[in-house]
Design an enzyme around this catalytic site. Structure first.
Site, mmCIF file in Angstrom:
data_model
loop_
_atom_site.group_PDB
_atom_site.id
_atom_site.type_symbol
_atom_site.label_atom_id
_atom_site.label_comp_id
_atom_site.label_asym_id
_atom_site.label_seq_id
_atom_site.Cartn_x
_atom_site.Cartn_y
_atom_site.Cartn_z
ATOM 1 C CB CYS A 1 -0.951 0.164 1.374
ATOM 2 S SG CYS A 1 -1.826 -1.492 1.387
ATOM 3 C CG HIS B 1 -3.260 2.802 2.133
ATOM 4 N ND1 HIS B 1 -3.989 2.527 0.869
ATOM 5 C CD2 HIS B 1 -3.278 1.873 2.958
ATOM 6 C CE1 HIS B 1 -4.250 1.310 1.217
ATOM 7 N NE2 HIS B 1 -3.745 0.827 2.302
ATOM 8 C CG ASN C 1 -7.026 -1.305 1.278
ATOM 9 O OD1 ASN C 1 -6.275 -1.021 0.279
ATOM 10 N ND2 ASN C 1 -6.700 -1.449 2.588
#
Length: 332
Positions: A122, A257, A288
């Protein structure tokens, strides 16, 4: 013996434009709650996600990356033949090799650009921006395309309560090139491999091949990751502001993020961001998307708030490794 020549490049770099590609299908919470014995309300409360995007079976991370890169290059007004570096951050290349990046470079008309994939989960996109900035200033490249691309639905176990309902598919891209003024601050980046078990794949491909384990999927220790993100990553974000020589009050936008809305909100509170700072909350409808999450959120932010152009944004990525990276950028 004659002395070697070493290259130098422009003093500064900046992001020219963003591009985005989201999975073709909107998948609401209701579609996922059965196998995890949960509810739409529980997912909304815990994560802020209402629906996430997932790609068709026939679409892979390479397709998503290509679409995002094409848009970024077209919007930047850069000739694809002048792109001499393509960096793809991904954990979902359908093959261990060849790289996603080499195929994307060819598909967008940037052949024979230098091309490589990078696995920093990420934090991958923020790592990629740090690398593009450094390589351009070192004279190793002139224009770079940095892409975060993921098809996480291929590595999801629908019965897993720790992470499966969070994940989406997509790609975000940025074109980075020379600038007359500083457009990308020094990165604060690093890792903590002692927490490698907190989030990642539950099995190896070798275990799967040998019949010792099912198909590898993503898992996480939610509370561990949450605590680390909120407490440790806020320190990294503050350090990134310090390195950039700016205050939280100078930020036009905050683009973390998109891991979990609760983490995003806690971040904003801890950083004491002013009301005027626009906070990216793309997770609500995208989910996500790991390496794709910051550039996708950046792209949406600029579409919804064109007035932020030229303003400062703090971006921070963090995830499996554990790895992290943050920097302040001037929005294109």
């Amino acid at each position: 013996m004659t002395g070697l020549t070493q290259a130098t490049g422009p003093a500064y770099t900046r992001i020219y434009a963003y591009g985005a590609a989201r999975g073709e299908n909107a998948v609401p919470n209701e579609d996922l709650v059965g196998p995890i014995d949960s509810s739409d309300e529980w997912i909304r409360q815990r994560t802020g996600i209402v629906t996430r995007v997932r790609a068709d079976a026939g679409t892979d991370a390479i397709d998503l990356a290509t679409e995002a890169a094409k848009e970024a290059v077209a919007t930047a007004g850069v000739d694809p033949r002048d792109v001499d570096l393509v960096i793809v951050a991904t954990i979902s290349n359908p093959k261990q090799t060849p790289s996603v990046s080499a195929i994307v470079a060819d598909r967008i008309g940037a052949n024979p650009a230098a091309a490589y994939d990078m696995n920093a989960a990420c934090a991958g996109y923020a790592y990629g921006i740090a690398q593009a900035d450094a390589l351009i200033r070192a004279g190793a490249a002139r224009y770079a395309v940095v892409i975060g691309a993921e098809k996480l639905s291929d590595i999801v176990d629908p019965t897993d309560r720790s992470i499966s309902f969070l994940l989406g598919d997509g790609a975000g891209a940025a074109v980075v090139g020379p600038s007359d003024t500083p457009g990308i601050s020094p990165a604060v980046w690093g890792s903590d491999g002692s927490k490698a078990d907190a989030v990642g794949m539950n099995h190896t491909l070798v275990d799967f091949r040998d019949g010792k384990a099912p198909w590898p999927t993503l898992r996480q220790e939610g509370p561990t990751v949450f605590r680390w993100a909120v407490w440790e990553m806020v320190k990294v974000a503050r350090e990134a502001l310090e390195k950039a020589g700016v205050e939280a009050s100078d930020l036009a936008a905050f683009i973390p993020h998109q891991a979990n809305m609760r983490i995003v909100d806690e971040f904003a509170k801890q950083l004491k961001l002013p009301e005027s700072t626009v906070i990216a909350r793309d997770i609500e409808t995208t989910g996500n998307t790991s390496a794709a999450s910051i550039p996708l959120a950046s792209h949406r932010l600029m579409q919804e708030h064109p007035e932020l152009s030229g303003g400062l944004a703090l971006q921070i990525g963090f995830g499996a490794g554990l790895v992290f990276a943050a920097q302040v950028v001037v929005l294109p």
